[in-house]
Design a protein around this motif. Sequence first.
Motif, PDB file in Angstrom:
ATOM      1  N   GLY A 108      29.206  38.925  34.398  1.00 23.87           N
ATOM      2  CA  GLY A 108      29.400  37.968  35.480  1.00 23.87           C
ATOM      3  C   GLY A 108      30.077  38.561  36.699  1.00 23.87           C
ATOM      4  N   ILE A 109      29.887  39.852  36.917  1.00 24.21           N
ATOM      5  CA  ILE A 109      30.504  40.542  38.055  1.00 24.21           C
ATOM      6  C   ILE A 109      29.765  40.178  39.334  1.00 24.21           C
ATOM      7  CG2 ILE A 109      30.919  42.802  39.101  1.00 24.21           C
ATOM      8  CD1 ILE A 109      31.239  43.897  36.238  1.00 24.21           C
ATOM      9  N   ARG A 110      30.543  39.890  40.378  1.00 26.06           N
ATOM     10  CA  ARG A 110      29.991  39.649  41.704  1.00 26.06           C
ATOM     11  C   ARG A 110      30.377  40.814  42.613  1.00 26.06           C
ATOM     12  NH1 ARG A 110      32.260  35.153  39.755  1.00 26.06           N
ATOM     13  NH2 ARG A 110      34.174  35.378  40.954  1.00 26.06           N
ATOM     14  N   VAL A 111      29.389  41.388  43.284  1.00 20.01           N
ATOM     15  CA  VAL A 111      29.662  42.458  44.242  1.00 20.01           C
ATOM     16  C   VAL A 111      30.065  41.796  45.552  1.00 20.01           C
ATOM     17  CG1 VAL A 111      28.719  44.435  45.489  1.00 20.01           C
ATOM     18  CG2 VAL A 111      28.034  44.014  43.103  1.00 20.01           C
ATOM     19  N   VAL A 112      31.278  42.063  45.995  1.00 18.80           N
ATOM     20  CA  VAL A 112      31.794  41.498  47.239  1.00 18.80           C
ATOM     21  C   VAL A 112      31.400  42.369  48.420  1.00 18.80           C
ATOM     22  CG1 VAL A 112      33.903  40.864  48.497  1.00 18.80           C
ATOM     23  CG2 VAL A 112      33.732  40.403  46.041  1.00 18.80           C
ATOM     24  N   ARG A 113      31.554  43.702  48.242  1.00 15.60           N
ATOM     25  CA  ARG A 113      31.269  44.606  49.353  1.00 15.60           C
ATOM     26  C   ARG A 113      31.061  46.022  48.814  1.00 15.60           C
ATOM     27  NH1 ARG A 113      35.881  44.192  51.616  1.00 15.60           N
ATOM     28  NH2 ARG A 113      36.826  46.192  51.230  1.00 15.60           N
ATOM     29  N   THR A 114      30.133  46.742  49.435  1.00 15.06           N
ATOM     30  CA  THR A 114      30.005  48.176  49.201  1.00 15.06           C
ATOM     31  C   THR A 114      29.886  48.856  50.553  1.00 15.06           C
ATOM     32  OG1 THR A 114      27.597  48.113  48.999  1.00 15.06           O
ATOM     33  CG2 THR A 114      28.875  47.962  46.946  1.00 15.06           C
ATOM     34  N   ALA A 115      30.411  50.047  50.624  1.00 16.78           N
ATOM     35  CA  ALA A 115      30.322  50.909  51.797  1.00 16.78           C
ATOM     36  C   ALA A 115      30.393  52.334  51.251  1.00 16.78           C
ATOM     37  CB  ALA A 115      31.470  50.628  52.766  1.00 16.78           C
ATOM     38  N   PRO A 116      30.031  53.325  52.029  1.00 16.28           N
ATOM     39  CA  PRO A 116      30.114  54.689  51.510  1.00 16.28           C
ATOM     40  C   PRO A 116      31.515  55.004  50.958  1.00 16.28           C
ATOM     41  CG  PRO A 116      28.870  54.674  53.541  1.00 16.28           C
ATOM     42  CD  PRO A 116      29.442  53.286  53.373  1.00 16.28           C
ATOM     43  N   GLY A 117      31.556  55.345  49.678  1.00 17.61           N
ATOM     44  CA  GLY A 117      32.807  55.699  49.028  1.00 17.61           C
ATOM     45  C   GLY A 117      33.715  54.536  48.692  1.00 17.61           C
ATOM     46  N   GLU A 118      33.184  53.323  48.732  1.00 18.06           N
ATOM     47  CA  GLU A 118      34.028  52.151  48.507  1.00 18.06           C
ATOM     48  C   GLU A 118      33.228  51.020  47.867  1.00 18.06           C
ATOM     49  OE1 GLU A 118      37.067  49.308  51.086  1.00 18.06           O
ATOM     50  OE2 GLU A 118      35.765  50.712  52.125  1.00 18.06           O
ATOM     51  N   ALA A 119      33.909  50.204  47.068  1.00 20.02           N
ATOM     52  CA  ALA A 119      33.280  49.014  46.488  1.00 20.02           C
ATOM     53  C   ALA A 119      34.358  48.000  46.133  1.00 20.02           C
ATOM     54  CB  ALA A 119      32.479  49.364  45.242  1.00 20.02           C
ATOM     55  N   VAL A 120      34.020  46.723  46.285  1.00 20.16           N
ATOM     56  CA  VAL A 120      34.895  45.620  45.876  1.00 20.16           C
ATOM     57  C   VAL A 120      34.044  44.671  45.040  1.00 20.16           C
ATOM     58  CG1 VAL A 120      36.360  43.701  46.622  1.00 20.16           C
ATOM     59  CG2 VAL A 120      36.302  45.815  47.968  1.00 20.16           C
ATOM     60  N   ILE A 121      34.558  44.356  43.834  1.00 22.52           N
ATOM     61  CA  ILE A 121      33.869  43.425  42.946  1.00 22.52           C
ATOM     62  C   ILE A 121      34.867  42.403  42.415  1.00 22.52           C
ATOM     63  CG2 ILE A 121      32.084  45.098  42.290  1.00 22.52           C
ATOM     64  CD1 ILE A 121      33.603  45.570  39.663  1.00 22.52           C
ATOM     65  N   GLU A 122      34.342  41.289  41.898  1.00 22.48           N
ATOM     66  CA  GLU A 122      35.227  40.283  41.303  1.00 22.48           C
ATOM     67  C   GLU A 122      34.534  39.627  40.117  1.00 22.48           C
ATOM     68  OE1 GLU A 122      36.182  37.617  44.534  1.00 22.48           O
ATOM     69  OE2 GLU A 122      34.323  36.502  44.281  1.00 22.48           O
ATOM     70  N   MET A 123      35.365  38.993  39.269  1.00 20.49           N
ATOM     71  CA  MET A 123      34.852  38.362  38.056  1.00 20.49           C
ATOM     72  C   MET A 123      35.913  37.386  37.551  1.00 20.49           C
ATOM     73  SD  MET A 123      33.945  40.380  34.506  1.00 20.49           S
ATOM     74  CE  MET A 123      35.629  40.837  34.087  1.00 20.49           C
ATOM     75  N   GLU A 124      35.467  36.273  37.011  1.00 19.10           N
ATOM     76  CA  GLU A 124      36.394  35.328  36.384  1.00 19.10           C
ATOM     77  C   GLU A 124      36.558  35.692  34.914  1.00 19.10           C
ATOM     78  OE1 GLU A 124      36.881  30.619  35.327  1.00 19.10           O
ATOM     79  OE2 GLU A 124      35.747  31.166  37.120  1.00 19.10           O
ATOM     80  N   LEU A 125      37.803  35.685  34.443  1.00 14.93           N
ATOM     81  CA  LEU A 125      38.063  35.984  33.030  1.00 14.93           C
ATOM     82  C   LEU A 125      37.759  34.760  32.181  1.00 14.93           C
ATOM     83  CD1 LEU A 125      41.346  38.059  33.291  1.00 14.93           C
ATOM     84  CD2 LEU A 125      39.087  38.859  32.592  1.00 14.93           C
ATOM     85  N   ARG A 126      36.864  34.960  31.216  1.00 14.53           N
ATOM     86  CA  ARG A 126      36.446  33.887  30.320  1.00 14.53           C
ATOM     87  C   ARG A 126      37.042  34.095  28.926  1.00 14.53           C
ATOM     88  NH1 ARG A 126      31.967  36.009  32.608  1.00 14.53           N
ATOM     89  NH2 ARG A 126      31.128  36.661  30.595  1.00 14.53           N
ATOM     90  N   ARG A 127      37.002  33.082  28.125  1.00 11.93           N
ATOM     91  CA  ARG A 127      37.588  33.087  26.787  1.00 11.93           C
ATOM     92  C   ARG A 127      37.111  34.268  25.945  1.00 11.93           C
ATOM     93  NH1 ARG A 127      35.994  31.233  22.083  1.00 11.93           N
ATOM     94  NH2 ARG A 127      37.451  30.478  20.536  1.00 11.93           N
ATOM     95  N   GLU A 128      35.815  34.573  26.015  1.00 10.46           N
ATOM     96  CA  GLU A 128      35.272  35.652  25.193  1.00 10.46           C
ATOM     97  C   GLU A 128      35.715  37.036  25.654  1.00 10.46           C
ATOM     98  OE1 GLU A 128      31.916  34.491  28.093  1.00 10.46           O
ATOM     99  OE2 GLU A 128      33.441  33.448  26.931  1.00 10.46           O
ATOM    100  N   MET A 129      36.435  37.128  26.767  1.00  9.75           N
ATOM    101  CA  MET A 129      36.941  38.400  27.292  1.00  9.75           C
ATOM    102  C   MET A 129      38.390  38.664  26.884  1.00  9.75           C
ATOM    103  SD  MET A 129      35.380  38.138  31.090  1.00  9.75           S
ATOM    104  CE  MET A 129      33.674  38.498  31.431  1.00  9.75           C
ATOM    105  N   LEU A 130      38.944  37.779  26.060  1.00 15.68           N
ATOM    106  CA  LEU A 130      40.344  37.896  25.664  1.00 15.68           C
ATOM    107  C   LEU A 130      40.476  38.624  24.337  1.00 15.68           C
ATOM    108  CD1 LEU A 130      41.511  34.259  26.491  1.00 15.68           C
ATOM    109  CD2 LEU A 130      41.333  36.233  28.032  1.00 15.68           C
ATOM    110  N   ASN A 131      41.655  39.198  24.116  1.00 14.47           N
ATOM    111  CA  ASN A 131      41.928  39.838  22.833  1.00 14.47           C
ATOM    112  C   ASN A 131      42.606  38.834  21.891  1.00 14.47           C
ATOM    113  OD1 ASN A 131      44.670  39.735  23.545  1.00 14.47           O
ATOM    114  ND2 ASN A 131      44.740  41.886  24.160  1.00 14.47           N
ATOM    115  N   GLY A 132      43.071  39.299  20.748  1.00 13.20           N
ATOM    116  CA  GLY A 132      43.700  38.423  19.765  1.00 13.20           C
ATOM    117  C   GLY A 132      45.027  37.833  20.217  1.00 13.20           C
ATOM    118  N   PHE A 133      45.595  38.340  21.300  1.00  9.05           N
ATOM    119  CA  PHE A 133      46.847  37.808  21.833  1.00  9.05           C
ATOM    120  C   PHE A 133      46.620  36.795  22.947  1.00  9.05           C
ATOM    121  CE2 PHE A 133      47.794  42.173  20.379  1.00  9.05           C
ATOM    122  CZ  PHE A 133      48.640  41.841  19.327  1.00  9.05           C
TER     123      PHE A 133
END
Length: 123
Positions: free
Chosen positions: A2-27
Amino acid sequence: MGIRVVRTAPGEAVIEMELRREMLNGFGIAHGGMIFAFADSAFALACNSHEDNGTITVASGVDVNFLRPAMQGQTITAHAKAVHEGRSGVYDIEVTAQGPNDPEPVLITLFRGRSRTIPKPAK
């Protein structure tokens, strides 16, 4: 993921994603492997953000430092930026987390990637 690419430029990138339940560990906090894969995705985008000249850039090694936990429902953002580019490169990736009630994003992970540019493999 579920990664969203916010911006790319030469030598640079910004991405974002919401943390969902299935992305959590046992803690109940974000699994380190998820944060690693997320930062690595920003690294890959930044490394390969230049015009294609018959080469690809791949990871040759990384160092990762998990500074704070991130929680379900937070949005994480990775900002990758080249420190050095060439046949061998170095990229710094900062990962921040921000929840709906957080006034500012909080730095949760520092990821430094080392890259190598190689010929594009034949298919």
